[in-house]
Design a protein around this motif. Structure first.
Motif, short mmCIF file in Angstrom:
data_model
loop_
_atom_site.label_atom_id
_atom_site.label_comp_id
_atom_site.label_asym_id
_atom_site.label_seq_id
_atom_site.Cartn_x
_atom_site.Cartn_y
_atom_site.Cartn_z
N LEU A 36 3.89 0.30 -7.38
CA LEU A 36 4.33 -0.67 -6.38
C LEU A 36 3.52 -0.57 -5.10
N ALA A 37 3.22 0.64 -4.65
CA ALA A 37 2.46 0.82 -3.42
C ALA A 37 1.06 0.23 -3.55
N ALA A 38 0.43 0.43 -4.71
CA ALA A 38 -0.91 -0.11 -4.93
C ALA A 38 -0.89 -1.63 -4.98
N LEU A 39 0.13 -2.20 -5.59
CA LEU A 39 0.23 -3.65 -5.66
C LEU A 39 0.47 -4.24 -4.27
N ALA A 40 1.30 -3.57 -3.48
CA ALA A 40 1.51 -4.03 -2.11
C ALA A 40 0.21 -3.98 -1.32
N ALA A 41 -0.55 -2.90 -1.49
CA ALA A 41 -1.82 -2.77 -0.79
C ALA A 41 -2.82 -3.83 -1.23
N ALA A 42 -2.70 -4.27 -2.47
CA ALA A 42 -3.59 -5.32 -2.98
C ALA A 42 -3.23 -6.69 -2.42
N GLY A 43 -2.02 -6.80 -1.86
CA GLY A 43 -1.63 -8.05 -1.22
C GLY A 43 -0.65 -8.90 -1.99
N VAL A 44 -0.05 -8.35 -3.06
CA VAL A 44 0.89 -9.19 -3.83
C VAL A 44 2.14 -9.49 -3.00
N GLY A 45 2.79 -10.59 -3.34
CA GLY A 45 4.00 -10.99 -2.64
C GLY A 45 5.25 -10.90 -3.51
N ARG A 46 5.02 -10.54 -4.77
CA ARG A 46 6.16 -10.48 -5.71
C ARG A 46 5.79 -9.57 -6.87
N VAL A 47 6.72 -8.71 -7.24
CA VAL A 47 6.52 -7.81 -8.38
C VAL A 47 7.70 -7.99 -9.32
#
Length: 258
Positions: free
Chosen positions: A220-231
């Motif tokens: 989740l942290a890596a996806l947030a850092a990549a800029g995603v808005g929804r997981v």
């Protein structure tokens, strides 16, 4: 909250770099469980909803039954609900919009809407998929509802070789932009698990990007850092629950045999 308030609240949860997390559910019971765990919104997974009723994925669960399940989920909690509606049970744009209207009648405020040709393989041409999205958006606007259309591209899911995903990036970005212009609210790229490629899509997309958790995906942290808005988690919560159920049942019946 009324339906429009739920739709607006749901949209506001999609923030680049601070994604809304949707642990996908499949019925009223799982919806209530996830809501009590602290979820801010709910989302079904089509595979899970179908499997829980004994059907395969790919619009094999009858539409009437799916609508009844949606009504039960909506009645089980006060949270906004997005429904994985696959290809809207129609290739024709007008019929697809009419089917989505039935979902809105059942209380949903969002949909996943995919560009694969359900049951036939491949993906719809960009122009055709954009026209289908546009028809859904126009229907929702006539109703005065800010429906969240999470436009999904199946480019990456249909390419099992992750080494080839970089070569699909340009087409995926083009699809995201076309879908945004047609009225989509979000852009979903399931099957893509490379944080660098996800980051490039996030940087190029005018819409909040949805990534799916799966084994081997960034955390989740890596996806947030990549800029995603929804997981979201797709079928994996249901599969984990079924595996637990199977394991417990096997213990019981193996013990009984002895």
């Amino acid at each position: 909250m009324n339906q429009q308030e739920k739709a607006l609240a749901f949209a506001a949860l999609h923030r680049k770099g601070d994604p809304v997390v949707l642990y996908n559910i499949w019925d009223a019971g799982s919806a209530r469980c996830v809501a009590e765990a602290g979820a801010k919104a709910l989302a079904t997974g089509s595979w899970s909803v179908a499997a829980a009723q004994g059907f395969g994925d790919g619009e094999k669960i009858p539409l009437a039954l799916l609508l009844e399940i949606v009504r039960l989920i909506v009645g089980a909690t006060d949270l906004p609900l997005s429904v994985d509606f696959e290809g809207a049970y129609a290739e024709d744009a007008a019929q697809g919009a009419a089917n989505v209207a039935q979902l809105l009648d059942a209380g949903a405020i969002g949909i996943n809407f995919e560009d694969q040709v359900v049951g036939k393989g491949g993906v719809h041409a960009i122009e055709k998929q954009a026209s289908r999205i546009r028809a859904i958006r126009e229907m929702a606007e006539r109703r005065g509802l800010a429906l969240f259309i999470n436009a999904r591209t199946d480019l990456f899911l249909q390419e099992s070789d992750a080494a080839r995903h970089a070569g699909l990036l340009d087409e995926a970005i083009a699809r995201g932009k076309a879908y945004a212009e047609a009225g989509a609210s979000g852009f979903f790229v399931p099957g893509l698990a490379d944080a660098g490629l996800i980051g490039k899509i996030c940087a190029a997309s005018p819409l909040p990007v949805n990534a799916m958790m799966k084994p081997g995906a960034p955390d989740l942290a890596a996806l947030a850092a990549a800029g995603v808005g929804r997981v979201s988690y797709g079928p994996f919560p249901y599969r984990a629950m079924i595996e637990r159920l199977r394991a417990e049942a096997e213990k019981i019946y193996q013990s009984a045999v002895r």
